[in-house]
Design an enzyme around this catalytic site. Sequence first.
Site, short mmCIF file in Angstrom:
data_model
loop_
_atom_site.label_atom_id
_atom_site.label_comp_id
_atom_site.label_asym_id
_atom_site.label_seq_id
_atom_site.Cartn_x
_atom_site.Cartn_y
_atom_site.Cartn_z
N CYS A 1 6.83 -6.79 7.78
CA CYS A 1 7.99 -6.28 8.52
C CYS A 1 8.37 -7.31 9.58
CB CYS A 1 7.65 -4.95 9.19
SG CYS A 1 9.03 -4.24 10.12
N CYS B 1 6.63 -4.74 15.97
CA CYS B 1 6.24 -3.79 17.02
C CYS B 1 4.80 -4.11 17.42
CB CYS B 1 6.36 -2.36 16.53
SG CYS B 1 8.04 -1.93 16.03
N CYS C 1 3.41 8.48 1.09
CA CYS C 1 3.93 7.56 2.09
C CYS C 1 4.20 6.21 1.40
CB CYS C 1 2.89 7.44 3.20
SG CYS C 1 3.39 6.40 4.53
N GLU D 1 0.82 -1.20 0.00
CA GLU D 1 0.00 0.00 0.00
C GLU D 1 0.85 1.26 0.00
OE1 GLU D 1 -3.91 -1.56 2.33
OE2 GLU D 1 -2.13 -1.23 3.52
N CYS E 1 1.57 -2.33 15.70
CA CYS E 1 1.59 -2.04 14.25
C CYS E 1 1.03 -3.19 13.43
CB CYS E 1 3.03 -1.74 13.85
SG CYS E 1 3.27 -1.58 12.07
N1 SAH Z 1 9.37 0.84 10.04
C1 SAH Z 1 9.52 2.24 10.06
C2 SAH Z 1 8.60 2.98 9.11
C3 SAH Z 1 7.20 2.47 9.00
S1 SAH Z 1 6.18 2.65 10.43
C4 SAH Z 1 9.36 2.77 11.49
O1 SAH Z 1 8.94 2.01 12.36
O2 SAH Z 1 9.71 3.93 11.71
C5 SAH Z 1 5.81 4.41 10.37
C6 SAH Z 1 5.37 5.01 11.68
O3 SAH Z 1 4.09 4.51 12.07
C7 SAH Z 1 6.30 4.71 12.86
O4 SAH Z 1 6.66 5.92 13.52
C8 SAH Z 1 5.45 3.85 13.78
O5 SAH Z 1 5.84 4.05 15.13
C9 SAH Z 1 4.06 4.36 13.47
N2 SAH Z 1 3.00 3.44 13.83
C10 SAH Z 1 2.99 2.09 13.72
N3 SAH Z 1 1.82 1.57 14.16
C11 SAH Z 1 1.05 2.62 14.57
C12 SAH Z 1 -0.27 2.73 15.09
N4 SAH Z 1 -1.04 1.67 15.28
N5 SAH Z 1 -0.73 3.98 15.37
C13 SAH Z 1 0.03 5.07 15.12
N6 SAH Z 1 1.28 5.02 14.61
C14 SAH Z 1 1.79 3.81 14.33
FE1 SF4 Z 2 7.91 -2.56 11.30
FE2 SF4 Z 2 7.65 -1.55 13.75
FE3 SF4 Z 2 7.78 0.13 11.62
FE4 SF4 Z 2 5.62 -1.44 12.03
S1 SF4 Z 2 6.35 0.24 13.34
S2 SF4 Z 2 6.67 -1.12 10.09
S3 SF4 Z 2 6.55 -3.32 12.89
S4 SF4 Z 2 9.36 -1.27 12.39
#
Ligand code: SAH
Ligand code: SF4
Length: 344
Positions: free
Chosen positions: A111, A115, A104, A91, A118
């Site tokens: 991934c 986390c 974006c 996406e 996420c």
């Molecule tokens: N992997 C990279 C980039 C993709 S995630 C990273 O983790 O930085 C992009 C952003 O979305 C990150 O800052 C992450 O902390 C945030 N994010 C992930 N899940 C989320 C959620 N459920 N609500 C709000 N932000 C979220």
């Molecule tokens: Fe991967 Fe964590 Fe970024 Fe989600 S927030 S894309 S799990 S690194």
Amino acid sequence: MHPTITDYSLDEFEHWCISKGHKPWRATQVFEWVYRHLETDINRMTNLPVNFRKTLINTFSVLGTVIKETHTDQDQTRKILFKLSDGHAIETVYIPADNDYTLCLSSQVGCVLGCRFCATGAMGIVRNLTSGEIVSQVLHVRQLTQSDTHGNIVFMGMGEPLLNSGAVLEAIQRITHADGMAWSPRRITVSTAGIVPEIKRLGELETGVNLAVSINAPDDATRTRLMPINKKYPLKQLMAALEAYPLLSRQQYITCEYVMIHGLNDTPAHAAKLIRLLNRRRFKINLIPFNTVSFGRFRSSEPEVIHTFQNLLKDAGYGVFIRNSRGSGIHAACGQLAGYSTSS
Ligand code: SAH
Ligand code: SF4
């Protein structure tokens, strides 16, 4: 499956042309069509000889992605669901603003970092995207929106860009190439969960792109609970790597991303710890209210709690922005991307 032109650098494509008995500058012509004129139909590349066009069509596809669905939210945010040549889905999100926009991009299918908050992390890792699949997201969206200006590109879609640095850097080179789209690196941001050796490497390359880091918690115990990668690269190592990241102008900052989760990382005590952690370095801070995902029991901090948190950081001298969710109505907000259709 045909190879994709967007997977090639100009050098590589010149070599291909030579190897097939064509002039090397045909490669420049093709790249001008694709990256300057956003023309991806080889038949319409009218200054190329017909037999060369035929060879290209029989050998290559131009883009590495096919649009499967698009959804537009009430706030005009658009989510584009792409199918890749092996059937996987990714996406891309287009977020318009006054006279500007943000794209974006995804860097991986899924991934590996898992986390806890996420949706992409919950998928696990499927595979890395190729440079062509990354560049194709930009070309497709520019065609779709007919935008002739350069907005901001953020690697904040699916995946961890610094676990696919090779392809991400190649894609950035292609997007910023002076003879092509000539996108300014200042308008590109790579967001990472904190892959320390890759942050160092990216810094040494002095690409000029911005760095965003998902800090999300101000101490190791809370951060490890939310982001397992913190065990491998704890905050002390991460902050040292950020300290060394070159900021090439006075206007450049590292962005600290901080997802606000009710009761977990959002108290004034957490704000005080975060201030100590950042230690007056050149950060700007984006507070992201947690977006609902279909698993887990987290919920977003209340708006007043977020404001209090914001004010404490502001009082410490930081620029602090609340990134209100765009696209949550179509599951396109941060952390909600999982490559599935919202209509089915
Ligand atoms: N992997 C990279 C980039 C993709 S995630 C990273 O983790 O930085 C992009 C952003 O979305 C990150 O800052 C992450 O902390 C945030 N994010 C992930 N899940 C989320 C959620 N459920 N609500 C709000 N932000 C979220
Ligand atoms: Fe991967 Fe964590 Fe970024 Fe989600 S927030 S894309 S799990 S690194």
